[in-house]
Design a protein around this motif. Sequence first.
Motif, PDB file in Angstrom:
ATOM      1  N   ASP A  18      37.182   9.967 -23.069  1.00 48.03           N
ATOM      2  CA  ASP A  18      37.730  11.056 -22.527  1.00 48.03           C
ATOM      3  C   ASP A  18      39.236  11.583 -22.753  1.00 48.03           C
ATOM      4  OD1 ASP A  18      39.153   9.382 -20.843  1.00 48.03           O
ATOM      5  OD2 ASP A  18      38.038   9.646 -19.009  1.00 48.03           O
ATOM      6  N   THR A  19      39.593  12.501 -22.296  1.00 46.96           N
ATOM      7  CA  THR A  19      40.946  12.943 -22.703  1.00 46.96           C
ATOM      8  C   THR A  19      42.035  11.692 -22.281  1.00 46.96           C
ATOM      9  OG1 THR A  19      41.215  14.226 -20.601  1.00 46.96           O
ATOM     10  CG2 THR A  19      40.460  15.490 -22.341  1.00 46.96           C
ATOM     11  N   SER A  20      41.913  10.900 -21.441  1.00 46.38           N
ATOM     12  CA  SER A  20      42.941   9.795 -21.043  1.00 46.38           C
ATOM     13  C   SER A  20      42.561   8.490 -21.863  1.00 46.38           C
ATOM     14  CB  SER A  20      42.439   9.628 -19.474  1.00 46.38           C
ATOM     15  OG  SER A  20      41.358   9.148 -19.136  1.00 46.38           O
ATOM     16  N   GLY A  21      41.554   8.611 -22.580  1.00 50.87           N
ATOM     17  CA  GLY A  21      41.416   7.485 -23.508  1.00 50.87           C
ATOM     18  C   GLY A  21      40.411   6.427 -22.923  1.00 50.87           C
ATOM     19  N   LYS A  22      39.811   6.760 -22.093  1.00 54.23           N
ATOM     20  CA  LYS A  22      38.560   6.056 -21.249  1.00 54.23           C
ATOM     21  C   LYS A  22      37.338   6.288 -21.924  1.00 54.23           C
ATOM     22  CE  LYS A  22      40.158   6.769 -16.958  1.00 54.23           C
ATOM     23  NZ  LYS A  22      39.773   6.559 -15.480  1.00 54.23           N
ATOM     24  N   LYS A  23      36.183   5.344 -21.721  1.00 54.09           N
ATOM     25  CA  LYS A  23      34.990   5.541 -21.934  1.00 54.09           C
ATOM     26  C   LYS A  23      33.969   6.357 -21.120  1.00 54.09           C
ATOM     27  CE  LYS A  23      34.479   0.900 -24.441  1.00 54.09           C
ATOM     28  NZ  LYS A  23      34.090  -0.224 -24.258  1.00 54.09           N
ATOM     29  N   LEU A  24      33.551   7.232 -21.538  1.00 56.65           N
ATOM     30  CA  LEU A  24      32.720   7.992 -20.650  1.00 56.65           C
ATOM     31  C   LEU A  24      31.457   7.214 -20.097  1.00 56.65           C
ATOM     32  CD1 LEU A  24      33.758  10.835 -21.763  1.00 56.65           C
ATOM     33  CD2 LEU A  24      31.510  11.824 -21.742  1.00 56.65           C
ATOM     34  N   ARG A  25      31.252   7.652 -18.613  1.00 53.24           N
ATOM     35  CA  ARG A  25      30.268   6.620 -17.971  1.00 53.24           C
ATOM     36  C   ARG A  25      29.426   7.407 -17.303  1.00 53.24           C
ATOM     37  NH1 ARG A  25      31.020   1.388 -18.072  1.00 53.24           N
ATOM     38  NH2 ARG A  25      29.613   1.061 -16.326  1.00 53.24           N
ATOM     39  N   ARG A  72      30.155  37.835 -21.436  1.00 58.17           N
ATOM     40  CA  ARG A  72      29.602  36.587 -20.765  1.00 58.17           C
ATOM     41  C   ARG A  72      29.543  35.611 -21.871  1.00 58.17           C
ATOM     42  NH1 ARG A  72      26.506  38.900 -16.093  1.00 58.17           N
ATOM     43  NH2 ARG A  72      25.200  39.390 -17.695  1.00 58.17           N
ATOM     44  N   MET A  73      30.192  34.478 -22.112  1.00 59.08           N
ATOM     45  CA  MET A  73      30.004  33.485 -23.070  1.00 59.08           C
ATOM     46  C   MET A  73      29.062  32.479 -22.772  1.00 59.08           C
ATOM     47  SD  MET A  73      34.056  33.052 -23.681  1.00 59.08           S
ATOM     48  CE  MET A  73      34.521  32.838 -21.659  1.00 59.08           C
ATOM     49  N   HIS A  74      27.633  32.363 -23.398  1.00 62.08           N
ATOM     50  CA  HIS A  74      26.808  31.643 -23.118  1.00 62.08           C
ATOM     51  C   HIS A  74      26.899  30.434 -24.086  1.00 62.08           C
ATOM     52  CE1 HIS A  74      24.218  34.671 -20.641  1.00 62.08           C
ATOM     53  NE2 HIS A  74      25.113  35.192 -21.525  1.00 62.08           N
ATOM     54  N   LEU A  75      26.431  29.174 -23.650  1.00 63.11           N
ATOM     55  CA  LEU A  75      26.022  28.191 -24.522  1.00 63.11           C
ATOM     56  C   LEU A  75      24.704  28.361 -25.294  1.00 63.11           C
ATOM     57  CD1 LEU A  75      27.128  24.476 -23.175  1.00 63.11           C
ATOM     58  CD2 LEU A  75      28.249  26.329 -24.679  1.00 63.11           C
ATOM     59  N   ALA A  76      24.571  28.423 -26.570  1.00 60.81           N
ATOM     60  CA  ALA A  76      23.301  28.643 -27.280  1.00 60.81           C
ATOM     61  C   ALA A  76      23.184  27.905 -28.607  1.00 60.81           C
ATOM     62  CB  ALA A  76      23.302  30.271 -27.444  1.00 60.81           C
ATOM     63  N   LEU A  77      22.036  27.660 -29.098  1.00 62.62           N
ATOM     64  CA  LEU A  77      21.911  27.223 -30.296  1.00 62.62           C
ATOM     65  C   LEU A  77      22.786  27.824 -31.328  1.00 62.62           C
ATOM     66  CD1 LEU A  77      18.153  26.367 -30.640  1.00 62.62           C
ATOM     67  CD2 LEU A  77      20.103  24.847 -29.846  1.00 62.62           C
ATOM     68  N   SER A  78      23.605  27.265 -32.189  1.00 67.16           N
ATOM     69  CA  SER A  78      24.420  28.031 -33.326  1.00 67.16           C
ATOM     70  C   SER A  78      24.670  27.292 -34.695  1.00 67.16           C
ATOM     71  CB  SER A  78      25.693  28.275 -32.609  1.00 67.16           C
ATOM     72  OG  SER A  78      26.690  28.833 -33.371  1.00 67.16           O
ATOM     73  N   ASP A  79      25.184  27.752 -35.544  1.00 69.23           N
ATOM     74  CA  ASP A  79      25.626  27.195 -36.596  1.00 69.23           C
ATOM     75  C   ASP A  79      26.914  27.136 -36.351  1.00 69.23           C
ATOM     76  OD1 ASP A  79      23.155  27.519 -38.001  1.00 69.23           O
ATOM     77  OD2 ASP A  79      23.570  29.761 -38.632  1.00 69.23           O
ATOM     78  N   ASP A  80      27.801  27.456 -35.697  1.00 65.45           N
ATOM     79  CA  ASP A  80      29.127  27.323 -35.335  1.00 65.45           C
ATOM     80  C   ASP A  80      29.334  26.458 -34.010  1.00 65.45           C
ATOM     81  OD1 ASP A  80      31.908  27.404 -35.459  1.00 65.45           O
ATOM     82  OD2 ASP A  80      31.885  29.440 -34.851  1.00 65.45           O
ATOM     83  N   PRO A  81      29.425  25.233 -34.159  1.00 69.36           N
ATOM     84  CA  PRO A  81      29.559  24.467 -32.999  1.00 69.36           C
ATOM     85  C   PRO A  81      30.895  24.681 -32.116  1.00 69.36           C
ATOM     86  CG  PRO A  81      30.099  22.995 -34.783  1.00 69.36           C
ATOM     87  CD  PRO A  81      29.741  24.529 -35.377  1.00 69.36           C
ATOM     88  N   PHE A  82      30.547  24.636 -30.697  1.00 73.28           N
ATOM     89  CA  PHE A  82      31.542  24.642 -29.738  1.00 73.28           C
ATOM     90  C   PHE A  82      32.393  23.370 -29.680  1.00 73.28           C
ATOM     91  CE2 PHE A  82      32.641  24.924 -25.010  1.00 73.28           C
ATOM     92  CZ  PHE A  82      33.631  25.549 -25.338  1.00 73.28           C
ATOM     93  N   LYS A  83      33.375  23.134 -30.121  1.00 72.12           N
ATOM     94  CA  LYS A  83      34.562  21.923 -30.213  1.00 72.12           C
ATOM     95  C   LYS A  83      34.969  21.763 -28.825  1.00 72.12           C
ATOM     96  CE  LYS A  83      37.893  20.024 -33.075  1.00 72.12           C
ATOM     97  NZ  LYS A  83      39.188  20.306 -34.164  1.00 72.12           N
ATOM     98  N   ILE A  84      34.652  20.549 -28.601  1.00 75.82           N
ATOM     99  CA  ILE A  84      34.806  20.126 -26.988  1.00 75.82           C
ATOM    100  C   ILE A  84      35.463  18.742 -26.602  1.00 75.82           C
ATOM    101  CG2 ILE A  84      32.916  21.746 -26.054  1.00 75.82           C
ATOM    102  CD1 ILE A  84      31.317  18.800 -25.798  1.00 75.82           C
ATOM    103  N   LYS A  85      35.962  18.491 -25.565  1.00 77.60           N
ATOM    104  CA  LYS A  85      36.480  17.409 -25.156  1.00 77.60           C
ATOM    105  C   LYS A  85      36.189  17.085 -23.583  1.00 77.60           C
ATOM    106  CE  LYS A  85      40.968  19.147 -24.358  1.00 77.60           C
ATOM    107  NZ  LYS A  85      42.458  18.888 -24.655  1.00 77.60           N
ATOM    108  N   PHE A  86      36.395  15.949 -23.257  1.00 75.19           N
ATOM    109  CA  PHE A  86      35.837  15.557 -21.923  1.00 75.19           C
ATOM    110  C   PHE A  86      37.056  15.189 -20.995  1.00 75.19           C
ATOM    111  CE2 PHE A  86      32.670  14.804 -25.119  1.00 75.19           C
ATOM    112  CZ  PHE A  86      31.325  15.416 -24.592  1.00 75.19           C
ATOM    113  N   LYS A  87      37.094  15.747 -19.909  1.00 76.01           N
ATOM    114  CA  LYS A  87      38.068  15.344 -18.814  1.00 76.01           C
ATOM    115  C   LYS A  87      37.451  14.842 -17.614  1.00 76.01           C
ATOM    116  CE  LYS A  87      42.341  17.366 -16.734  1.00 76.01           C
ATOM    117  NZ  LYS A  87      43.008  18.547 -16.370  1.00 76.01           N
ATOM    118  N   GLU A  88      37.973  13.769 -17.103  1.00 77.76           N
ATOM    119  CA  GLU A  88      37.207  13.101 -15.840  1.00 77.76           C
ATOM    120  C   GLU A  88      37.826  13.976 -14.761  1.00 77.76           C
ATOM    121  OE1 GLU A  88      36.708   8.996 -13.612  1.00 77.76           O
ATOM    122  OE2 GLU A  88      38.123   9.168 -15.111  1.00 77.76           O
ATOM    123  N   ALA A  89      36.607  14.458 -13.853  1.00 75.31           N
ATOM    124  CA  ALA A  89      36.855  15.285 -12.761  1.00 75.31           C
ATOM    125  C   ALA A  89      37.367  14.614 -11.682  1.00 75.31           C
ATOM    126  CB  ALA A  89      35.393  15.955 -12.538  1.00 75.31           C
TER     127      ALA A  89
END
Length: 213
Positions: A33-40, A196-213
Amino acid sequence: MKTKLLAFLLFFALTTKPLLLGAAGAAPEPVIDTSGKKLRADANYHIIPAVPFTICGFVSCFTGGGLSLDSIDESCPLDVIIEKANEGLPLRFSPVNTKKGVIRVSTDLNIFFSDSDERCPHHSTVWMLDQFDASIGQTYVTTGGVVGNPGEHTILNWFKIQKYEDAYKLVYCPRVCPSCHHLCKDIGMFVDANRRMHLALSDDPFKIKFKEA
């Protein structure tokens, strides 16, 4: 001399075999995740853009944010959308092997929003692929799936996290049912007629990161 040679060969076999097995069965690397910890699996996270981006409509522009739920025509189940300028709703991840607490790349998993949505109380918030919409040529990521029970009846419910450049992306490429016919495709973004911006199958991936809530 023969006795010493046999003893050496036996020692070599006993000491090297575990190492070879260990190397062959190495686990995929953990998602960080964004703080350097493993996702659980027992924690909540926000999926947010790795790179800020802006979408402009007919009147104004807005910055894309985290993920949430919405409906095109107020019907259920709700679709997974990208929010405007906020971190969205918290999510959780459930790997196909529920005994594994750490979320790893390229591993089949279920994704679901942590809280139910009162607009569709009889539908789960577990992600799944919707049916292909020929009118717009898109396959949205929607909800209403189930956690676990890997097989042909749940094939649409499984996603993966993969490394993508200096961040991550989501893909649909399940391996939970080897005999099932399925495709492999990145999860990207599709902007509909109402902006509206939907998640959908695509040839252009949505580049993401994970932040602990």
